[in-house]
Design a protein around this motif. Structure first.
Motif, PDB file in Angstrom:
ATOM      1  N   ILE A   9       0.736  -1.240  -0.021  1.00 32.69           N
ATOM      2  CA  ILE A   9      -0.097   0.057  -0.020  1.00 32.69           C
ATOM      3  C   ILE A   9       1.002   1.431  -0.033  1.00 32.69           C
ATOM      4  CG2 ILE A   9      -1.573   1.251   1.369  1.00 32.69           C
ATOM      5  CD1 ILE A   9      -2.847  -1.344   2.262  1.00 32.69           C
ATOM      6  N   GLN A  10       1.877   1.268   0.804  1.00 30.71           N
ATOM      7  CA  GLN A  10       2.760   2.359   0.946  1.00 30.71           C
ATOM      8  C   GLN A  10       3.277   2.732  -0.488  1.00 30.71           C
ATOM      9  OE1 GLN A  10       6.183   3.080   0.919  1.00 30.71           O
ATOM     10  NE2 GLN A  10       5.787   5.119   1.395  1.00 30.71           N
ATOM     11  N   PRO A  11       4.047   1.980  -1.232  1.00 28.10           N
ATOM     12  CA  PRO A  11       4.465   2.139  -2.483  1.00 28.10           C
ATOM     13  C   PRO A  11       3.649   2.579  -3.591  1.00 28.10           C
ATOM     14  CG  PRO A  11       5.047   0.086  -2.038  1.00 28.10           C
ATOM     15  CD  PRO A  11       4.533   0.468  -0.583  1.00 28.10           C
ATOM     16  N   LEU A  12       2.571   1.966  -3.286  1.00 28.14           N
ATOM     17  CA  LEU A  12       1.396   2.283  -4.350  1.00 28.14           C
ATOM     18  C   LEU A  12       1.056   3.705  -3.997  1.00 28.14           C
ATOM     19  CD1 LEU A  12      -0.622   1.306  -6.508  1.00 28.14           C
ATOM     20  CD2 LEU A  12      -2.031   0.701  -4.648  1.00 28.14           C
ATOM     21  N   SER A  13       0.853   4.200  -2.794  1.00 33.51           N
ATOM     22  CA  SER A  13       0.300   5.277  -2.444  1.00 33.51           C
ATOM     23  C   SER A  13       1.375   6.557  -3.046  1.00 33.51           C
ATOM     24  CB  SER A  13      -0.008   5.544  -1.082  1.00 33.51           C
ATOM     25  OG  SER A  13       1.029   5.542  -0.550  1.00 33.51           O
ATOM     26  N   SER A  18       3.253  10.602  -6.821  1.00 33.44           N
ATOM     27  CA  SER A  18       4.086  11.435  -7.864  1.00 33.44           C
ATOM     28  C   SER A  18       3.420  11.523  -9.101  1.00 33.44           C
ATOM     29  CB  SER A  18       5.155  10.288  -7.862  1.00 33.44           C
ATOM     30  OG  SER A  18       6.057  10.471  -6.892  1.00 33.44           O
ATOM     31  N   SER A  19       2.600  10.360  -9.481  1.00 34.93           N
ATOM     32  CA  SER A  19       1.803  10.680 -10.613  1.00 34.93           C
ATOM     33  C   SER A  19       0.925  11.902 -10.757  1.00 34.93           C
ATOM     34  CB  SER A  19       0.785   9.237 -10.928  1.00 34.93           C
ATOM     35  OG  SER A  19       1.687   8.342 -10.923  1.00 34.93           O
ATOM     36  N   LEU A  20       0.146  12.177  -9.559  1.00 35.86           N
ATOM     37  CA  LEU A  20      -0.708  13.202  -9.444  1.00 35.86           C
ATOM     38  C   LEU A  20       0.260  14.682  -9.548  1.00 35.86           C
ATOM     39  CD1 LEU A  20      -3.020  12.315  -6.816  1.00 35.86           C
ATOM     40  CD2 LEU A  20      -3.560  12.352  -9.429  1.00 35.86           C
ATOM     41  N   TRP A  21       1.351  14.572  -8.820  1.00 35.65           N
ATOM     42  CA  TRP A  21       2.394  15.961  -9.004  1.00 35.65           C
ATOM     43  C   TRP A  21       2.878  16.027 -10.509  1.00 35.65           C
ATOM     44  CZ3 TRP A  21       2.453  19.863  -6.369  1.00 35.65           C
ATOM     45  CH2 TRP A  21       2.072  19.936  -4.626  1.00 35.65           C
ATOM     46  N   VAL A  22       2.982  15.106 -11.255  1.00 31.33           N
ATOM     47  CA  VAL A  22       3.489  15.206 -12.609  1.00 31.33           C
ATOM     48  C   VAL A  22       2.192  15.557 -13.483  1.00 31.33           C
ATOM     49  CG1 VAL A  22       4.415  13.726 -14.668  1.00 31.33           C
ATOM     50  CG2 VAL A  22       5.279  13.412 -12.554  1.00 31.33           C
ATOM     51  N   LEU A  23       1.107  15.081 -13.102  1.00 32.64           N
ATOM     52  CA  LEU A  23      -0.018  15.460 -13.790  1.00 32.64           C
ATOM     53  C   LEU A  23      -0.287  17.223 -13.634  1.00 32.64           C
ATOM     54  CD1 LEU A  23      -2.143  14.527 -15.724  1.00 32.64           C
ATOM     55  CD2 LEU A  23      -3.652  13.926 -13.689  1.00 32.64           C
ATOM     56  N   TYR A  24      -0.047  17.410 -12.483  1.00 30.50           N
ATOM     57  CA  TYR A  24      -0.243  18.772 -12.075  1.00 30.50           C
ATOM     58  C   TYR A  24       0.613  19.790 -12.729  1.00 30.50           C
ATOM     59  CZ  TYR A  24       0.605  23.155  -9.422  1.00 30.50           C
ATOM     60  OH  TYR A  24       0.644  24.478  -9.017  1.00 30.50           O
ATOM     61  N   GLY A  25       2.103  19.213 -12.936  1.00 31.14           N
ATOM     62  CA  GLY A  25       2.985  19.990 -13.510  1.00 31.14           C
ATOM     63  C   GLY A  25       2.575  20.203 -15.129  1.00 31.14           C
ATOM     64  N   LEU A  26       1.935  19.080 -15.578  1.00 33.20           N
ATOM     65  CA  LEU A  26       1.716  18.977 -17.301  1.00 33.20           C
ATOM     66  C   LEU A  26       0.764  19.957 -17.506  1.00 33.20           C
ATOM     67  CD1 LEU A  26       2.576  15.436 -17.980  1.00 33.20           C
ATOM     68  CD2 LEU A  26       4.021  17.099 -18.752  1.00 33.20           C
ATOM     69  N   LEU A  27      -0.447  19.997 -16.609  1.00 31.02           N
ATOM     70  CA  LEU A  27      -1.370  20.421 -16.739  1.00 31.02           C
ATOM     71  C   LEU A  27      -1.503  22.074 -16.828  1.00 31.02           C
ATOM     72  CD1 LEU A  27      -4.128  18.014 -15.670  1.00 31.02           C
ATOM     73  CD2 LEU A  27      -3.430  18.454 -17.903  1.00 31.02           C
ATOM     74  N   VAL A  44       8.434   5.437 -11.206  1.00 33.83           N
ATOM     75  CA  VAL A  44       9.232   4.360 -11.548  1.00 33.83           C
ATOM     76  C   VAL A  44       9.478   3.539 -10.179  1.00 33.83           C
ATOM     77  CG1 VAL A  44      11.314   3.375 -12.526  1.00 33.83           C
ATOM     78  CG2 VAL A  44      10.276   5.426 -13.568  1.00 33.83           C
ATOM     79  N   LEU A  45      10.239   4.344  -9.424  1.00 34.43           N
ATOM     80  CA  LEU A  45      10.676   3.670  -8.049  1.00 34.43           C
ATOM     81  C   LEU A  45       9.288   3.081  -7.341  1.00 34.43           C
ATOM     82  CD1 LEU A  45      13.581   5.899  -7.182  1.00 34.43           C
ATOM     83  CD2 LEU A  45      13.726   3.550  -8.236  1.00 34.43           C
ATOM     84  N   GLY A  46       8.287   3.864  -7.338  1.00 38.68           N
ATOM     85  CA  GLY A  46       7.279   3.319  -6.551  1.00 38.68           C
ATOM     86  C   GLY A  46       6.614   2.315  -7.066  1.00 38.68           C
ATOM     87  N   THR A  49       8.717  -0.725  -6.416  1.00 39.81           N
ATOM     88  CA  THR A  49       8.875  -1.253  -5.231  1.00 39.81           C
ATOM     89  C   THR A  49       7.471  -2.121  -4.816  1.00 39.81           C
ATOM     90  OG1 THR A  49      10.013   0.693  -4.446  1.00 39.81           O
ATOM     91  CG2 THR A  49       8.788  -0.640  -2.695  1.00 39.81           C
ATOM     92  N   PHE A  50       6.334  -1.527  -5.423  1.00 42.31           N
ATOM     93  CA  PHE A  50       5.095  -1.921  -5.307  1.00 42.31           C
ATOM     94  C   PHE A  50       4.769  -3.535  -5.881  1.00 42.31           C
ATOM     95  CE2 PHE A  50       0.800  -2.977  -7.575  1.00 42.31           C
ATOM     96  CZ  PHE A  50       0.227  -3.025  -6.389  1.00 42.31           C
ATOM     97  N   LEU A  51       5.553  -3.788  -7.185  1.00 42.60           N
ATOM     98  CA  LEU A  51       5.562  -4.940  -7.654  1.00 42.60           C
ATOM     99  C   LEU A  51       6.562  -5.945  -6.811  1.00 42.60           C
ATOM    100  CD1 LEU A  51       6.021  -3.946 -11.415  1.00 42.60           C
ATOM    101  CD2 LEU A  51       3.892  -4.885 -10.279  1.00 42.60           C
ATOM    102  N   THR A  52       7.598  -5.538  -6.218  1.00 39.99           N
ATOM    103  CA  THR A  52       8.375  -6.669  -5.467  1.00 39.99           C
ATOM    104  C   THR A  52       7.765  -6.897  -4.088  1.00 39.99           C
ATOM    105  OG1 THR A  52       9.707  -4.554  -4.846  1.00 39.99           O
ATOM    106  CG2 THR A  52      10.396  -5.868  -6.758  1.00 39.99           C
TER     107      THR A  52
END
Length: 54
Positions: A9-13, A18-27, A44-46, A49-52
Motif C-alpha cells: 500500500i505504501q509504495p502504491l500511494s 508522484s503521478s498526481l504531481w507530474v500531472l499537475y506540472g503537465l497541466l 518508476v521507483l514506486g 517497489t509495489f511490484l516487489t
C-alpha cells in the motif's frame, strides 16, 4: 531482507502521489518542469517497489 513480502500500500500511494504531481506540472498553462522532473523517478521507483512487495 529475509524474503518476507512487504506491505504494497505504501509504495502504491507514493506512486499515485508522484503521478498526481507530474500531472499537475503537465497541466499548468506554463509547464512546471522542476516538479515534473523531480517526481518522475517516484513513479518508476514506486511501481518497482509495489511490484516487489506483492
Amino acid at each position: 531482507m529475509s524474503g518476507m513480502k512487504g506491505n504494497p500500500i505504501q509504495p502504491l500511494s507514493a506512486m499515485i502521489n508522484s503521478s498526481l504531481w507530474v500531472l499537475y506540472g503537465l497541466l499548468k498553462e506554463k509547464k512546471d518542469w522542476p516538479v515534473i522532473i523531480a517526481n518522475l523517478p517516484g513513479i518508476v521507483l514506486g511501481l518497482l517497489t509495489f511490484l516487489t512487495a506483492l
